[in-house]
Design an enzyme around this catalytic site. Structure first.
Site, PDB file in Angstrom:
ATOM      1  N   ARG A  66     -24.697 -13.361   3.813  1.00  0.00           N
ATOM      2  CA  ARG A  66     -23.842 -12.172   3.974  1.00  0.00           C
ATOM      3  C   ARG A  66     -23.634 -11.441   2.659  1.00  0.00           C
ATOM      4  NH1 ARG A  66     -21.820 -15.913   7.540  1.00  0.00           N
ATOM      5  NH2 ARG A  66     -20.430 -16.760   5.951  1.00  0.00           N
ATOM      6  N   GLU A 103     -17.219 -25.238   1.594  1.00  0.00           N
ATOM      7  CA  GLU A 103     -15.998 -25.566   2.351  1.00  0.00           C
ATOM      8  C   GLU A 103     -16.382 -26.448   3.546  1.00  0.00           C
ATOM      9  OE1 GLU A 103     -13.978 -22.247   4.094  1.00  0.00           O
ATOM     10  OE2 GLU A 103     -12.192 -23.418   4.529  1.00  0.00           O
TER      11      GLU A 103
HETATM   12  P1  AMP Z   1     -17.336 -21.706  -1.183  1.00  0.00           P
HETATM   13  O1  AMP Z   1     -18.563 -22.191  -1.896  1.00  0.00           O
HETATM   14  O2  AMP Z   1     -16.481 -22.804  -0.661  1.00  0.00           O
HETATM   15  O3  AMP Z   1     -16.558 -20.714  -2.039  1.00  0.00           O
HETATM   16  O4  AMP Z   1     -17.825 -20.949   0.128  1.00  0.00           O
HETATM   17  C1  AMP Z   1     -18.229 -19.617   0.078  1.00  0.00           C
HETATM   18  C2  AMP Z   1     -19.393 -19.357   0.978  1.00  0.00           C
HETATM   19  O5  AMP Z   1     -19.232 -19.950   2.267  1.00  0.00           O
HETATM   20  C3  AMP Z   1     -19.556 -17.881   1.177  1.00  0.00           C
HETATM   21  O6  AMP Z   1     -20.936 -17.559   1.029  1.00  0.00           O
HETATM   22  C4  AMP Z   1     -19.054 -17.619   2.582  1.00  0.00           C
HETATM   23  O7  AMP Z   1     -19.936 -16.765   3.260  1.00  0.00           O
HETATM   24  C5  AMP Z   1     -18.988 -18.983   3.264  1.00  0.00           C
HETATM   25  N1  AMP Z   1     -17.659 -19.290   3.832  1.00  0.00           N
HETATM   26  C6  AMP Z   1     -16.850 -20.299   3.425  1.00  0.00           C
HETATM   27  N2  AMP Z   1     -15.723 -20.349   4.133  1.00  0.00           N
HETATM   28  C7  AMP Z   1     -15.782 -19.316   5.000  1.00  0.00           C
HETATM   29  C8  AMP Z   1     -14.881 -18.816   5.998  1.00  0.00           C
HETATM   30  N3  AMP Z   1     -13.686 -19.374   6.246  1.00  0.00           N
HETATM   31  N4  AMP Z   1     -15.274 -17.707   6.693  1.00  0.00           N
HETATM   32  C9  AMP Z   1     -16.466 -17.127   6.461  1.00  0.00           C
HETATM   33  N5  AMP Z   1     -17.350 -17.558   5.542  1.00  0.00           N
HETATM   34  C10 AMP Z   1     -17.024 -18.639   4.813  1.00  0.00           C
END
Ligand code: AMP
Length: 178
Positions: A66, A103
């Site tokens: 995205r 996450e």
């Molecule tokens: P992080 O590495 O934990 O910061 O996760 C970020 C990545 O995971 C981004 O590329 C987001 O597109 C995706 N992502 C993580 N959590 C969500 C969420 N609650 N809703 C949508 N996309 C998420």
């Protein structure tokens, strides 16, 4: 129709929360209603690029998948190149790789070794900052190719996950904070 430039509050109203996707307990932030609205999509690019003018940035780096949508549009706006950071195994040429925790799950991302010239001024853009693992891994890849990160920006930040703590070396901005 309201023709004024969209604000972050307008953008927030277009983000749809999907409980328990893709796993129980995850509140997934669905940006497709925002993307489908021409005024809000353009407005989100205006806000993501507002600290810069054409000529100030060599490339916009987007994170699979995205992040590509916003980074590519920002690259056109700032007359800069677009560079993809992709999931491991997707880029065809020689790559640097970096693993990270998500996450929901774990992953590895990659960048072409010649994606930017050393010393290039880049912005890193993704749709959402959660734990910060993805963005920190992308920043590490950019360090490996010798890029200078001017700013890291996100459409959405889940501030309760403290992702900024992993990005302390860089200016970080987000438009909509939960
Ligand atoms: P992080 O590495 O934990 O910061 O996760 C970020 C990545 O995971 C981004 O590329 C987001 O597109 C995706 N992502 C993580 N959590 C969500 C969420 N609650 N809703 C949508 N996309 C998420």
């Amino acid at each position: 129709m309201n023709q004024a430039k969209p604000t972050a509050a307008d953008i927030e109203r277009a983000i749809r929360n999907i409980p328990d996707f893709p796993k129980p307990g995850i509140q997934f932030k669905d940006i497709t209603p925002l993307l489908a609205d021409a005024r809000l999509f353009a407005g989100s690019i205006d806000l993501l690029t507002e600290n810069f003018k054409p000529g100030m940035v060599d490339a916009i780096v987007g994170i699979d998948a995205r992040g590509f949508i916003f980074a590519a549009a920002a690259a056109l706006r700032l007359e800069a190149g677009f560079v993809p950071v992709r999931k491991k195994g997707k880029l065809p040429y020689r790559t640097h790789e970096q693993s990270y925790d998500l996450e929901y799950g774990a992953n590895s991302i990659a960048i072409h070794v010649d994606a930017v010239k050393p010393g290039s001024r880049v912005l890193l853009i993704d749709d959402l900052l959660a734990t910060g693992g993805t963005a920190a891994a992308a920043a590490a890849l950019l360090h490996k190719v010798g890029a200078k990160i001017l700013e890291i920006s996100f459409l959405i930040e889940l501030s309760f996950l403290n992702g900024r703590d992993k990005l302390k070396d860089y200016p970080v901005r987000s438009l909509v904070v939960y």
